[in-house]
Design an enzyme around this catalytic site. Structure first.
Site, mmCIF file in Angstrom:
data_model
loop_
_atom_site.group_PDB
_atom_site.id
_atom_site.type_symbol
_atom_site.label_atom_id
_atom_site.label_comp_id
_atom_site.label_asym_id
_atom_site.label_seq_id
_atom_site.Cartn_x
_atom_site.Cartn_y
_atom_site.Cartn_z
ATOM 1 N N HIS A 20 74.223 100.230 -20.000
ATOM 2 C CA HIS A 20 75.456 100.353 -20.767
ATOM 3 C C HIS A 20 75.153 101.024 -22.097
ATOM 4 O O HIS A 20 74.007 101.389 -22.382
ATOM 5 C CB HIS A 20 76.165 99.005 -20.913
ATOM 6 C CG HIS A 20 75.392 97.971 -21.687
ATOM 7 N ND1 HIS A 20 75.148 98.074 -23.040
ATOM 8 C CD2 HIS A 20 74.814 96.820 -21.297
ATOM 9 C CE1 HIS A 20 74.460 97.029 -23.439
ATOM 10 N NE2 HIS A 20 74.236 96.249 -22.394
ATOM 11 N N HIS A 23 72.159 100.072 -24.333
ATOM 12 C CA HIS A 23 70.858 100.613 -23.934
ATOM 13 C C HIS A 23 70.765 102.078 -24.330
ATOM 14 O O HIS A 23 69.715 102.559 -24.768
ATOM 15 C CB HIS A 23 70.656 100.499 -22.420
ATOM 16 C CG HIS A 23 70.781 99.102 -21.891
ATOM 17 N ND1 HIS A 23 71.571 98.790 -20.820
ATOM 18 C CD2 HIS A 23 70.234 97.936 -22.310
ATOM 19 C CE1 HIS A 23 71.489 97.484 -20.585
ATOM 20 N NE2 HIS A 23 70.699 96.947 -21.484
ATOM 21 N N CYS A 128 66.882 80.110 -21.327
ATOM 22 C CA CYS A 128 68.063 80.974 -21.140
ATOM 23 C C CYS A 128 67.658 82.086 -20.196
ATOM 24 O O CYS A 128 66.788 82.889 -20.517
ATOM 25 C CB CYS A 128 68.557 81.573 -22.456
ATOM 26 S SG CYS A 128 69.772 82.887 -22.167
ATOM 27 N N CYS A 131 68.170 85.714 -21.606
ATOM 28 C CA CYS A 131 67.121 86.093 -22.563
ATOM 29 C C CYS A 131 65.759 86.125 -21.883
ATOM 30 O O CYS A 131 64.834 86.724 -22.380
ATOM 31 C CB CYS A 131 66.973 85.078 -23.695
ATOM 32 S SG CYS A 131 68.320 84.963 -24.851
ATOM 33 N N CYS A 145 73.200 79.276 -25.123
ATOM 34 C CA CYS A 145 72.437 80.308 -25.830
ATOM 35 C C CYS A 145 73.401 81.057 -26.742
ATOM 36 O O CYS A 145 74.431 81.554 -26.284
ATOM 37 C CB CYS A 145 71.826 81.273 -24.822
ATOM 38 S SG CYS A 145 71.281 82.806 -25.568
ATOM 39 N N HIS A 148 73.954 84.800 -25.548
ATOM 40 C CA HIS A 148 74.594 85.103 -24.266
ATOM 41 C C HIS A 148 75.737 84.172 -23.900
ATOM 42 O O HIS A 148 76.423 84.408 -22.909
ATOM 43 C CB HIS A 148 73.550 85.109 -23.147
ATOM 44 C CG HIS A 148 72.556 86.216 -23.301
ATOM 45 N ND1 HIS A 148 71.334 86.034 -23.884
ATOM 46 C CD2 HIS A 148 72.634 87.531 -23.000
ATOM 47 C CE1 HIS A 148 70.687 87.183 -23.906
ATOM 48 N NE2 HIS A 148 71.456 88.106 -23.381
ATOM 49 N N LYS A 298 78.637 91.242 -29.791
ATOM 50 C CA LYS A 298 77.643 92.107 -29.185
ATOM 51 C C LYS A 298 78.128 92.594 -27.825
ATOM 52 O O LYS A 298 78.633 91.816 -27.032
ATOM 53 C CB LYS A 298 76.342 91.328 -29.002
ATOM 54 C CG LYS A 298 75.232 92.171 -28.436
ATOM 55 C CD LYS A 298 74.055 91.337 -27.972
ATOM 56 C CE LYS A 298 73.028 92.232 -27.295
ATOM 57 N NZ LYS A 298 72.084 91.496 -26.485
ATOM 58 N N LYS A 301 76.462 92.988 -20.974
ATOM 59 C CA LYS A 301 76.904 92.865 -19.582
ATOM 60 C C LYS A 301 77.315 91.428 -19.308
ATOM 61 O O LYS A 301 78.284 91.159 -18.627
ATOM 62 C CB LYS A 301 75.738 93.230 -18.647
ATOM 63 C CG LYS A 301 75.402 94.683 -18.672
ATOM 64 C CD LYS A 301 74.148 94.976 -17.862
ATOM 65 C CE LYS A 301 72.892 94.474 -18.556
ATOM 66 N NZ LYS A 301 71.665 95.173 -18.192
HETATM 67 N N1 MSP Z 1 63.544 93.654 -20.878
HETATM 68 C C1 MSP Z 1 63.694 93.220 -22.209
HETATM 69 C C2 MSP Z 1 62.859 94.051 -23.156
HETATM 70 C C3 MSP Z 1 61.396 94.096 -22.854
HETATM 71 S S1 MSP Z 1 60.527 95.139 -23.938
HETATM 72 C C4 MSP Z 1 58.939 94.786 -23.693
HETATM 73 C C5 MSP Z 1 65.158 93.325 -22.612
HETATM 74 N N2 MSP Z 1 65.903 94.165 -21.875
HETATM 75 S S2 MSP Z 1 67.471 94.434 -22.062
HETATM 76 O O1 MSP Z 1 67.922 95.179 -20.920
HETATM 77 O O2 MSP Z 1 68.163 93.223 -22.348
HETATM 78 O O3 MSP Z 1 67.578 95.430 -23.252
HETATM 79 C C6 MSP Z 1 67.392 95.040 -24.532
HETATM 80 C C7 MSP Z 1 67.564 96.180 -25.499
HETATM 81 O O4 MSP Z 1 68.699 96.991 -25.201
HETATM 82 C C8 MSP Z 1 67.837 95.650 -26.892
HETATM 83 O O5 MSP Z 1 66.707 95.267 -27.577
HETATM 84 C C9 MSP Z 1 68.469 96.838 -27.522
HETATM 85 O O6 MSP Z 1 67.478 97.740 -27.868
HETATM 86 C C10 MSP Z 1 69.338 97.379 -26.394
HETATM 87 N N3 MSP Z 1 70.676 96.805 -26.431
HETATM 88 C C11 MSP Z 1 71.269 96.034 -25.468
HETATM 89 N N4 MSP Z 1 72.515 95.720 -25.876
HETATM 90 C C12 MSP Z 1 72.746 96.245 -27.076
HETATM 91 C C13 MSP Z 1 73.845 96.279 -27.943
HETATM 92 N N5 MSP Z 1 74.981 95.711 -27.680
HETATM 93 N N6 MSP Z 1 73.681 96.949 -29.101
HETATM 94 C C14 MSP Z 1 72.530 97.600 -29.419
HETATM 95 N N7 MSP Z 1 71.492 97.575 -28.620
HETATM 96 C C15 MSP Z 1 71.557 96.897 -27.444
HETATM 97 O O7 MSP Z 1 65.542 92.671 -23.539
#
Ligand code: MSP
Length: 480
Positions: A20, A23, A128, A131, A145, A148, A298, A301
């Site tokens: 999304h 990311h 969680c 997380c 959490c 989430h 925030k 998903k």
């Molecule tokens: N898999 C772990 C990270 C492991 S790194 C060794 C993870 N993945 S995640 O799919 O949840 O993605 C997390 C990252 O996506 C966040 O740290 C951020 O960089 C980005 N974001 C996800 N949602 C976001 C927002 N709503 N806003 C900004 N960044 C976001 O955690």
């Protein structure tokens, strides 16, 4: 001359669904920085990828009635597809289900075990699943959490634990304090320090007994590796590391780990402590950005308030989407986005801003018989200072500030400059001044095309082409 290395990473993303805009936000930012450092002549390595193991993905695959590997393959393909659509040029895409990665994880864990940094024990706590982390009881809100908004699970199980407190904790605090392991912006450094200084860290469980979807522990086949321990090592295996702490890839340490604030704590504790036990250097900088919010919360998903990448691409195009995300607000702070505001900004800055400026200048030059020469050289004061500002700010990861500055001193000021100087009158009354005015405008367009390369690579090319061919198509169609 030996080129300076620049190694930048994004978090690796969970494959429980397709990507999304949150990311995309991190990944575009990393792409902008990678491209900027490339333009500076550095030897850049940009790593991104997917985090494919763990309970959450195991559950989501079950719900979808698919084998976890198939499920992960499908969503990984989505990430790759979207990164291509968004013009992301990574140097490697690491998957934690790659055989080489898994073998390296096992080797590294064996090394930690042999050193006595990992020991067998038991863990009890609240987990969680979104997380993929144990949560402190005091961080929960009504048993949920806070990130989430889901109910956490109480878990008590035999596991292997990584030693986190004592000497390693003290050393870690020292390294963060003296910026050997830099955390920026400053407020996140303070946040990490106040967390680390307020308590003895609890040893962390690095294995799960009841999660089958993971890398088997080499020293106990009944356990799989905790997904975060597996995931962190991607930053090394993504460079081709095989898991031997004595044989580290030359591009290590990373210059920047770009992460969202949701994963600061784990990156500022488990990861450096794993490295410390392994005797491997820390990354140089952990740069933390805020959340993209939608309606004040925030985007996620799990919460279900997500703006889709497709919707943005369809409305704003690739460069429009990149521009809007990077200029949405200070990089590091939370940024609230609404579609209405984005449409307004797109029209103001891109359609009526840069797009209009380009077509206006090219049309004037054509109509008023102005030679579109190749102007070379630094003729204007503001140009050098703009370039300096630009470099300093991008080195400092001030992404939004850089764009604001370009738009202020080049796009908007040039619009005003045209209004004030009225080249169409000068063309008749004062040829010399007319030439000078046009020269400044063309030089500014050249400069804009150079400066926007990392942010809007296609637009940069289009501007260059327009200057060469004296034809400007519509850069950004207005949205009604
Ligand atoms: N898999 C772990 C990270 C492991 S790194 C060794 C993870 N993945 S995640 O799919 O949840 O993605 C997390 C990252 O996506 C966040 O740290 C951020 O960089 C980005 N974001 C996800 N949602 C976001 C927002 N709503 N806003 C900004 N960044 C976001 O955690």
């Amino acid at each position: 001359m030996v080129k300076k290395n620049f190694y930048i990473t994004t978090p690796i993303y969970y494959v429980n669904a397709k990507p999304h805009i949150g990311h995309a936000y991190t990944t575009i930012a990393a792409d902008v920085l990678a491209r900027f450092h490339k333009v500076q002549g550095e030897d850049v390595f940009f790593l991104t990828g997917t985090d494919e193991h763990g309970l959450n993905i195991q559950k989501k695959a079950e719900e979808a009635k698919k084998e976890p590997q198939i499920f992960a393959d499908e969503n990984t393909a989505e990430f790759k597809k979207y990164w291509e659509k968004l013009g992301i040029k990574y140097d490697n895409f690491i998957r934690t289900t790659d055989e080489k990665h898994k073998a390296a994880v096992q080797k590294a864990l064996q090394a930690l075990y042999d050193k006595g940094a990992i020991y067998k024990g038991e863990y009890e706590g609240y987990y969680c699943v979104a997380c993929e982390q144990f949560k402190n009881e005091r961080d929960l809100v009504d048993g949920r959490c806070p990130d989430h908004d889901i109910v956490v699970e109480k878990v008590k199980e035999e596991c292997y634990l990584l030693k986190m407190s004592g000497d390693v904790q003290k050393k870690l605090i020292e390294k963060i304090k003296n910026d050997e392991f830099r955390i920026a912006p400053e407020k996140y450094k303070n946040e990490a320090l106040s967390f680390l200084e307020s308590q003895d860290l609890r040893d962390v469980s690095i294995s799960r007994k009841n999660v089958s979807w993971g890398v088997e522990l080499p020293f106990d086949k009944e356990h799989t590796t905790y997904v975060w321990a597996d995931a962190f090592l991607n930053y090394l295996t993504g460079l081709g590391w095989h898991g031997d702490p004595k044989d580290i890839p030359s591009k290590w340490p990373a210059d920047v780990h770009l992460i969202g604030k949701d994963i600061l704590r784990v990156h500022a504790t488990i990861w450096p402590i794993m490295l410390m036990h392994l005797g491997i250097e820390f990354p140089k900088l952990l740069f933390v950005h805020g959340y993209l919010l939608s309606g004040g919360r925030k985007m996620s998903k799990t919460i279900g308030n997500v703006v889709s990448i497709d919707e943005m691409l369809e409305k704003f195009g690739v460069d429009g989407t990149r521009y809007l995300l990077m200029s949405a607000g200070t990089f590091g702070e939370d940024v609230d986005m609404t579609m209405e505001r984005m449409v307004e900004k797109y029209n103001a800055d891109l359609a009526n801003g840069l797009g209009n400026l380009l077509s206006r200048i090219i049309k004037m030059s054509e109509k008023l018989n102005h030679e579109l020469k190749d102007y070379i050289g630094e003729k204007y004061e503001e140009r050098t200072s703009t370039k300096e500002f630009y470099k300093i700010n991008l080195e400092d990861i001030n992404l939004c500030g850089t764009l604001v500055q370009i738009w202020e001193v080049l796009v908007r000021d040039d619009d005003k400059f045209i209004e004030e100087n009225k080249p169409w009158e000068l063309a008749k009354s004062d040829k010399d001044k007319f030439e000078k005015v046009m020269e400044k405008l063309i030089l500014d367009l050249n400069l804009i095309s150079e400066l926007v390369i990392p942010f809007m690579p296609e637009t940069s090319e289009k501007i260059k082409k327009a200057l060469e061919t004296k034809k400007a198509g519509i850069l950004f169609p207005r949205i009604k």
